[in-house]
Design an enzyme around this catalytic site. Structure first.
Site, PDB file in Angstrom:
ATOM      1  CB  CYS A  21     -57.438 -51.381  67.250  1.00  0.00           C
ATOM      2  SG  CYS A  21     -57.126 -53.133  67.515  1.00  0.00           S
ATOM      3  CG  HIS A 136     -49.333 -60.285  75.750  1.00  0.00           C
ATOM      4  ND1 HIS A 136     -49.461 -60.258  74.384  1.00  0.00           N
ATOM      5  CD2 HIS A 136     -50.453 -59.711  76.251  1.00  0.00           C
ATOM      6  CE1 HIS A 136     -50.619 -59.674  74.071  1.00  0.00           C
ATOM      7  NE2 HIS A 136     -51.241 -59.331  75.188  1.00  0.00           N
ATOM      8  CD  GLU A 138     -47.747 -57.546  70.228  1.00  0.00           C
ATOM      9  OE1 GLU A 138     -48.868 -57.124  70.567  1.00  0.00           O
ATOM     10  OE2 GLU A 138     -46.779 -56.798  69.971  1.00  0.00           O
ATOM     11  CB  CYS A 207     -50.124 -50.291  67.224  1.00  0.00           C
ATOM     12  SG  CYS A 207     -51.577 -50.401  68.254  1.00  0.00           S
ATOM     13  CB  SER A 235     -57.130 -56.855  77.377  1.00  0.00           C
ATOM     14  OG  SER A 235     -56.881 -55.689  76.638  1.00  0.00           O
ATOM     15  CB  SER A 236     -51.259 -56.093  77.048  1.00  0.00           C
ATOM     16  OG  SER A 236     -50.252 -55.124  77.156  1.00  0.00           O
ATOM     17  CG  ASN A 237     -55.410 -52.621  74.447  1.00  0.00           C
ATOM     18  OD1 ASN A 237     -56.282 -51.771  74.557  1.00  0.00           O
ATOM     19  ND2 ASN A 237     -55.688 -53.859  74.059  1.00  0.00           N
ATOM     20  CB  SER A 280     -59.697 -56.855  72.779  1.00  0.00           C
ATOM     21  OG  SER A 280     -59.202 -56.550  74.062  1.00  0.00           O
TER      22      SER A 280
HETATM   23  S1  SF4 Z   1     -53.795 -53.049  69.407  1.00  0.00           S
HETATM   24 FE1  SF4 Z   1     -52.832 -54.843  68.463  1.00  0.00          FE
HETATM   25  S2  SF4 Z   1     -54.396 -55.608  67.066  1.00  0.00           S
HETATM   26 FE2  SF4 Z   1     -54.924 -53.488  67.527  1.00  0.00          FE
HETATM   27  S3  SF4 Z   1     -53.987 -52.254  65.882  1.00  0.00           S
HETATM   28 FE3  SF4 Z   1     -52.585 -52.327  67.642  1.00  0.00          FE
HETATM   29  S4  SF4 Z   1     -51.241 -54.026  67.126  1.00  0.00           S
HETATM   30 FE4  SF4 Z   1     -53.035 -54.270  65.874  1.00  0.00          FE
END
Ligand code: SF4
Length: 336
Positions: A21, A136, A138, A207, A235-237, A280
């Site tokens: 990202c 986490h 964040e 996001c 990595s959470s996402n 990431s």
């Molecule tokens: S995943 Fe995290 S680092 Fe990437 S755009 Fe979204 S908030 Fe920003």
């Protein structure tokens, strides 16, 4: 005479968008540019992004990863220290100033936006509810923007049931940026039912990159025999993408960091593979995984384009005089 054995056919549904990202890209650029401008060592507090491959690539260029500022030796007090994309509690830059360190804050602007929303709630006299995962970085960073006791972490709907505020009419919420859109909707519904006066942040906290990657996986998962998400266990996402794939109908869904982690003996006779990468995860590993499948299958890659991303976050002014070339980023992008 050698007899060629035909490889079985495999369709790979490759998500677009996937992988880096704008916030991760910017954070890596900051470390690379700092190394170019100031030379090694450049200290980086915490994994700059949650990816071993990226961290090792930066170490090879001269970055030194630390968990606390106190680890920077006296003789390197002049070296820059970079804070990770996840954000840091306010105490960290304050500590850097007290130690006379030169710091570069690579916090993603979208995480900073959540910090500002949380502070705004506090300014308006609201107790802040942060929907996110304990531990986490964040979450630690967002909680660390506020005074002690000003924020309560809500991880589950059970937490909502167990939470008793001092003043139910003075509450505001924000969320971690990388949550599951659906899980968060469930928690939010429970909160709004229990505390109808609770104030929302002025802008959505989850996001664009999280939402887009989850949407792409939802679209490509139904009918996939196997779904692979490239990403790290912390990595959470990326972990959310694995859950989304399973929920959306993939028969099996796995997180892998490298092609060497693909469990070939367990995946059986697959015909359709869904493939995505967390925010990431570098593109070079997506290529590595596709190539590993090409060795065993007659691969046809179908690009599943569900959104076009144009977001780019500029690096801080002090690094803008350094040229960033494709070769500088080849260790993650695979070209150069
Ligand atoms: S995943 Fe995290 S680092 Fe990437 S755009 Fe979204 S908030 Fe920003």
């Amino acid at each position: 005479m050698l007899q060629m054995i035909a490889k079985p056919p495999l369709t790979i549904r490759l998500c677009q968008p996937r992988g880096f990202c704008a916030g991760v890209d910017r954070a890596i650029q900051i470390v690379v540019l700092a190394l170019k401008k100031y030379g090694a060592p450049v200290y980086v507090r915490h994994e700059i992004v949650h990816n071993r491959y990226v961290v090792e690539g930066l170490q090879n260029l001269g970055a030194v990863f630390i968990e606390e500022l106190s680890e920077i030796p006296d003789e390197h007090r002049d070296a820059p220290v970079v804070f990770s994309a996840h954000g840091v509690p306010k105490s960290v830059p304050a500590d850097a100033v007290a130690r006379n360190l030169f710091y570069l804050d690579a916090t993603c602007p979208l995480v900073s936006k959540v910090h500002k929303q949380a502070m705004r709630h506090q300014r308006k006299g609201r107790h802040v509810l942060l929907i996110g995962h304990a531990g986490h970085p964040e979450v630690i960073g967002t909680m660390g923007q506020l005074d002690e006791g000003a924020v309560t972490l809500i991880e589950t709907e059970a937490d909502v049931r167990n939470f008793t505020p001092v003043d139910p009419a003075a509450l505001g919420f924000v969320t971690q940026t990388t949550l599951s859109v659906e899980d968060t909707a469930g928690i939010l519904k429970a909160l709004q039912e229990k505390f109808p006066a609770m104030e929302a942040p002025a802008a959505e906290s989850i996001c664009y990159a999280t939402t887009n990657r989850q949407d792409a996986v939802k679209e490509t998962a139904p009918g996939s025999d196997l779904y692979l998400v490239v990403g790290a266990p912390n990595s959470s996402n990326s972990r959310r993408l694995v859950e989304v794939a399973e929920r959306a109908g993939a028969k099996m869904s796995l997180l892998v960091q490298r092609a060497s982690e693909i469990p070939w003996n367990d995946i059986g006779g697959i015909a359709t593979l869904g493939l995505s990468a967390g925010a990431s995860a570098p593109e070079i590993i997506v290529d590595e995984i596709i190539n590993a499948f090409r060795e065993r299958f007659e691969v046809n890659v179908e690009l599943a384009i569900t959104a076009t991303e144009t977001e780019e976050f500029p690096v801080m002014r002090v690094l803008r005089d350094v040229e960033l070339t494709p070769a500088d980023m080849a260790f993650v992008n695979g070209n150069g």
